[in-house]
Design a protein around this motif. Sequence first.
Motif, short mmCIF file in Angstrom:
data_model
loop_
_atom_site.label_atom_id
_atom_site.label_comp_id
_atom_site.label_asym_id
_atom_site.label_seq_id
_atom_site.Cartn_x
_atom_site.Cartn_y
_atom_site.Cartn_z
N ASP A 1 25.55 -71.31 15.95
CA ASP A 1 24.39 -72.03 16.49
C ASP A 1 23.43 -71.06 17.17
O ASP A 1 22.22 -71.12 16.98
CB ASP A 1 24.85 -73.08 17.52
CG ASP A 1 25.60 -74.22 16.86
OD1 ASP A 1 25.62 -74.25 15.61
OD2 ASP A 1 26.18 -75.05 17.58
N GLU A 2 24.04 -70.17 17.97
CA GLU A 2 23.22 -69.22 18.72
C GLU A 2 22.48 -68.28 17.76
O GLU A 2 21.30 -67.98 17.95
CB GLU A 2 24.13 -68.42 19.68
CG GLU A 2 23.42 -67.35 20.51
CD GLU A 2 22.44 -67.92 21.52
OE1 GLU A 2 22.34 -69.17 21.62
OE2 GLU A 2 21.75 -67.13 22.19
N ALA A 3 23.20 -67.84 16.70
CA ALA A 3 22.58 -66.94 15.72
C ALA A 3 21.39 -67.64 15.05
O ALA A 3 20.31 -67.06 14.90
CB ALA A 3 23.60 -66.51 14.68
N ALA A 4 21.58 -68.91 14.68
CA ALA A 4 20.52 -69.66 14.03
C ALA A 4 19.31 -69.77 14.96
O ALA A 4 18.16 -69.60 14.54
CB ALA A 4 21.02 -71.05 13.64
N ARG A 5 19.61 -70.03 16.23
CA ARG A 5 18.52 -70.17 17.20
C ARG A 5 17.75 -68.86 17.32
O ARG A 5 16.52 -68.84 17.29
CB ARG A 5 19.12 -70.56 18.56
CG ARG A 5 18.10 -71.04 19.58
CD ARG A 5 18.75 -71.27 20.93
NE ARG A 5 19.19 -70.04 21.57
CZ ARG A 5 18.36 -69.14 22.11
NH1 ARG A 5 17.05 -69.34 22.09
NH2 ARG A 5 18.84 -68.05 22.68
N LEU A 6 18.50 -67.75 17.44
CA LEU A 6 17.86 -66.46 17.63
C LEU A 6 17.06 -66.04 16.39
O LEU A 6 15.97 -65.49 16.50
CB LEU A 6 18.91 -65.39 17.95
CG LEU A 6 19.57 -65.50 19.32
CD1 LEU A 6 20.78 -64.58 19.41
CD2 LEU A 6 18.57 -65.15 20.42
N MET A 7 17.62 -66.31 15.21
CA MET A 7 16.92 -65.93 13.98
C MET A 7 15.62 -66.70 13.86
O MET A 7 14.57 -66.15 13.53
CB MET A 7 17.81 -66.21 12.75
CG MET A 7 19.03 -65.30 12.64
SD MET A 7 18.65 -63.56 12.40
CE MET A 7 18.56 -63.47 10.62
N THR A 8 15.70 -67.98 14.17
CA THR A 8 14.50 -68.81 14.10
C THR A 8 13.46 -68.33 15.11
O THR A 8 12.28 -68.19 14.81
CB THR A 8 14.85 -70.29 14.36
OG1 THR A 8 15.97 -70.62 13.54
CG2 THR A 8 13.69 -71.21 14.05
N ALA A 9 13.97 -68.07 16.33
CA ALA A 9 13.07 -67.61 17.38
C ALA A 9 12.39 -66.30 16.99
O ALA A 9 11.24 -66.05 17.34
CB ALA A 9 13.85 -67.44 18.69
N ALA A 10 13.12 -65.46 16.25
CA ALA A 10 12.56 -64.17 15.87
C ALA A 10 11.75 -64.27 14.58
O ALA A 10 11.28 -63.27 14.05
CB ALA A 10 13.69 -63.15 15.70
N GLY A 11 11.65 -65.49 14.04
CA GLY A 11 10.88 -65.68 12.82
C GLY A 11 11.57 -65.13 11.58
O GLY A 11 10.93 -64.74 10.62
N LEU A 12 12.92 -65.07 11.63
CA LEU A 12 13.68 -64.55 10.49
C LEU A 12 14.32 -65.71 9.75
O LEU A 12 14.59 -66.76 10.34
CB LEU A 12 14.77 -63.59 10.99
CG LEU A 12 14.25 -62.31 11.68
CD1 LEU A 12 15.35 -61.65 12.46
CD2 LEU A 12 13.66 -61.37 10.64
N PRO A 13 14.59 -65.53 8.46
CA PRO A 13 15.22 -66.63 7.72
C PRO A 13 16.65 -66.85 8.21
O PRO A 13 17.41 -65.90 8.33
CB PRO A 13 15.21 -66.13 6.27
CG PRO A 13 15.12 -64.64 6.37
CD PRO A 13 14.33 -64.36 7.62
N ALA A 14 16.98 -68.10 8.53
CA ALA A 14 18.30 -68.39 9.07
C ALA A 14 19.14 -69.18 8.08
O ALA A 14 20.24 -69.61 8.40
CB ALA A 14 18.17 -69.17 10.38
N ASP A 15 18.61 -69.34 6.86
CA ASP A 15 19.27 -70.24 5.92
C ASP A 15 20.61 -69.73 5.41
O ASP A 15 21.50 -70.48 5.10
CB ASP A 15 18.35 -70.51 4.73
CG ASP A 15 17.85 -69.21 4.11
OD1 ASP A 15 17.20 -68.44 4.85
OD2 ASP A 15 18.11 -68.96 2.93
N HIS A 16 20.78 -68.39 5.36
CA HIS A 16 22.02 -67.88 4.77
C HIS A 16 23.13 -67.66 5.79
O HIS A 16 24.08 -66.95 5.56
CB HIS A 16 21.74 -66.58 4.00
CG HIS A 16 20.97 -65.57 4.80
ND1 HIS A 16 19.84 -64.97 4.33
CD2 HIS A 16 21.14 -65.12 6.06
CE1 HIS A 16 19.37 -64.15 5.26
NE2 HIS A 16 20.14 -64.24 6.30
N ILE A 17 23.00 -68.22 6.96
CA ILE A 17 24.04 -68.02 7.98
C ILE A 17 25.16 -69.02 7.77
O ILE A 17 24.90 -70.20 7.63
CB ILE A 17 23.45 -68.15 9.40
CG1 ILE A 17 22.54 -66.97 9.65
CG2 ILE A 17 24.53 -68.20 10.44
CD1 ILE A 17 21.68 -67.11 10.85
#
Lengths: 819, 223
Positions: free
Chosen positions: A803-819
């Motif tokens: 969850d935290e990784a997804a949040r951080l990736m989104t916040a950083a504007g990175l694709p979070a779909d493959h997590i």
Amino acid sequence: MANRPGPVIYGRMTRTLPPRITGWFTARGWSIHPHQHAMLERADAPCQLLIAPTGGGKTMAGFLPTLAELADGTHKGLHTLYVSPLKALAADIKRNLTGPVEEMGLPIRIEDRTGDTSSHTKRRQRADPPHILLTTPESLALLISYEDAGRTFAGLKRIIVDEIHALAESKRGDQLMLALSRLSTLAPGLRRVGLSATVEDPAAIAGILARHPDPCEILQADPGPDPDIAMLTTDAPPPWSGGGGKYAIPAVLEQVRKHRTTLIFHNTRAQAELFFHHLWLANEDQLPIGIHHGALAREQREKVEQAMVDGRLKAIVCTGSLDLGIDWGDVDLVIQVGAPKNVKRLVQRIGRANHRYNAPSKALIVPANRFEVIECTAALEAVRARQLDGDTDHTGPLDVLCQHILIRAAAGPFHADELFAEIRTAGAYADLPRDSFDRCLDFAATGGYALRAYDQWQRLVQRPDGQWQLRDPRATTRIRMNIGTIVDADKMQVRYQKTRGGAPLGEVEEYFASMLRKGDTFLIGGQIVRFEGMREMVVEVSRTPTLKPKIATFMGTKFATSTQLSDRILSMFRAEDWPDLPGHTREWLQLQRRVSRLPERDRLLVESFPHDGREHVVAYGFAGRNAQQTLGLLITQRMEGMGLNPMGFVATDYATLIWGLDPLDDPRPLFSRENLVETMEAWLADNAVMKRTFKGSAIIAGLIDRNQPGGKRKTGRQATFSTDILYDTLRKYDPDHVMLRITRAEAMRGLVDFGRIEEMLTRIGDRIDHARLARVSPLAAPLFLEPGRVPIAGAADQRMLEDEAARLMTAAGLPADHI
Amino acid sequence: MNSLPFDFRGASLHALPSGALWWPERALLCVSDLHLGKSDRMARRGGPMLPPYETQETLDRLAADLAATEPREVICLGDSFDDLAASRDMATPLRERLLGLMAGRRWVWILGNHDPGPVDLGGTHLADYALGPLTFRHIAEPGAAGEVSGHYHPKARVPLRGRSLSRRCFLLDEARLILPAYGAYTGGLDCARPELASLMGARAEAILLGPRPVRLPMPRQPG
């Protein structure tokens, strides 16, 4: 060590004191206490244990025979070795002994030797020892590791172990007694003397002190009058939780004003720091008040000690570092903030007040929170009933033995049979099986692995004559650097920045330091400082005008509440009403009884209720913090198996609070003895508590180094790795290894404390009461404010990380779909 | 296997939970910093006598990854042995085990600072190795592009609701990929420390090992 007027009993003496000594007493109008006489009379006994209350002239009783024997100036070399658990105590005794010896005009040289002694002095002391050497268990262990130990100790006649009650149940005591077994070989006829505060079971201590199977004579001094001890009442009620006692500061200041000198004890360093800080904010009269605890820099501590001796302080805020028999002079009041976790400790602390024989000690207890009002009341009852906590049987641990074997090897070659026989003269090791000894010797020699990988590199090798010796003599440096049985979390020094003079302030745990960011403020030495950065493993700080610090979380030792105190609390709960309790606490218990029920001794109360969107379960086991913590780990493990999705728990001395996603319908299967024992077996192998215990024992036994030659500390570089990996590897490839056996034995009686869980389960049988409530119960409410919450590392862990990784990736504007 | 796929310089790669790197297109498996024989080296030098099982443990894990991926080619990215003596002194059963793993596939030993010379175990010894868009070497070089390296044993600490979790990790930016240490007795260097923080680009990411590898922006704050 003042001796006030009393009956003079010269007639009973079989040993006459030299006139210079009796004259000194007479000139001051003092007399010799009966127990001091008794010690003198029986000074030829191989072993004596004196039980006397603090301030009973114990130390003089211990030293009088030595002074008498040395008075004619004929003895050459070391005569008496004095060992105390605290460096400060050794220094204090030196001061208090040197004065009278000089006044008596006795030709006696007295020196101390601790970790603080310069290396130059230490070298000189080995070649030319004083008549009386004052030292600590660790410094003594180091002394016997030298090749010339035989010469240093050749003429030794007596050894005095002070405050032996504080050492008796600890690894430091075990190490000391092993060192004594060596000394008795080096100096045959060595007489042992133990000085102890009041204890429940003197025979147990005598058994540890004496050279097995020698007898030990026990002398009991008059315990003195009952202490004057009460709970400090305040206008404001104590808070629901916390341990600081901040609410009581006005009342405490009032007491400080009314007395000559007050000692204010806290259970942890962090609490002492906070309290001291708030005390100064409220100290409008600018009363001179100091702070003293083990994490402060030596320079800081010495300054406070000197001010205290000079009578320049009205009060000292302190922790266990002042707990032992240091003679601070004119203390007339002891205040204990926070419930004493066991009664013995309370009694010894009370002993600090009115350090005079036959004057009652005066003490006040300040409960830090609502539950401690109950705990304090129970503790007071116990003191009045003169009921101390019992001692448990003590068997010498094998990690200390492993270290002792290495220390022995550092001193020179040895025969295994002779060392085994010598070790068995230490009381705690009297029943040591040969097999255990052999395994420890094998561990010291080769690592003790089932896979004989190191035969060509082994640490100890056997010579043709059968003696064991170090393969590489240079190993002595490594062995000596790692002597000691106190395993602390790694500490880092705190100093002011170089530009501010770089004065040392004390130490914090490395873990705490690693969490600091530039600009963070925390308390140390009673001051708020600002974190500036790290420089070569030193925490650099600056002064700051901030009033609210980020709290220092470095802790003193955590004690669990004793069984005896828990039982007293539970029996208090059985009363119809509690007219003696303060109103707020009385109402709290009444409310608990109305909305739920009160815990009972032979039953287990389990409450469950929803709160804040989660399900909660509270088990009131009253088994002490360690056991309640283990219970938390076991129960959450079972809950995970049952699909109740536990997320974490927190334990106190009396209860465990667990939170999770799903409600608990029936607690009975969770708490059944069979289920818990079974879970225990599976769980014991693989958990953080075991790994922590393993690390401690691995350091003591010499599997891993505490310090490395060259003085370079590990700094978290890629060269170091976690001891958890060693534990896992051993479990997988060498499950019978001696270190795993040691770890298990250690954990069962220490951090895991499964013994107390079993005792509780036996006591409650199937009498489990489940109270399903609509909301938090009064007794459970403070648990929500407890620090030290333990998250469950399981499926939820990975989920939160994702969850935290997804949040951080989104916040950083990175694709979070493959997590 | 819960591997995490990601693209790097046009290559489709997978981070395996064990810390190995899998390149399906080339049937290539890459592992870094095995440090075989570490306990032996420490004991030989008079240091602590650690449980002598780490070589077996590391080879067990490697065997499992090889069985799962069946690579045609394996690259050991340096510091495969804790020192060159450790490769010579390797006990016969372990040596045979390793030779068994090497059999039937191309095997490249990249030289590391712990094992700067060839080992007598067969395979190819190289200081660095270029393959398509990627270059494999032990220590990252300034200004490199498409570089896959090891050496630093990176790990990352992530704060999670009042506590933090520390795991070994891959580090990844536009130019380079750094592998975690694969060996059993290997510690880690926090990626927030200057050595790594300054090496990696502003938009660097970390892939944390675990039951399922997790990808996130590289943590730069210690703690």
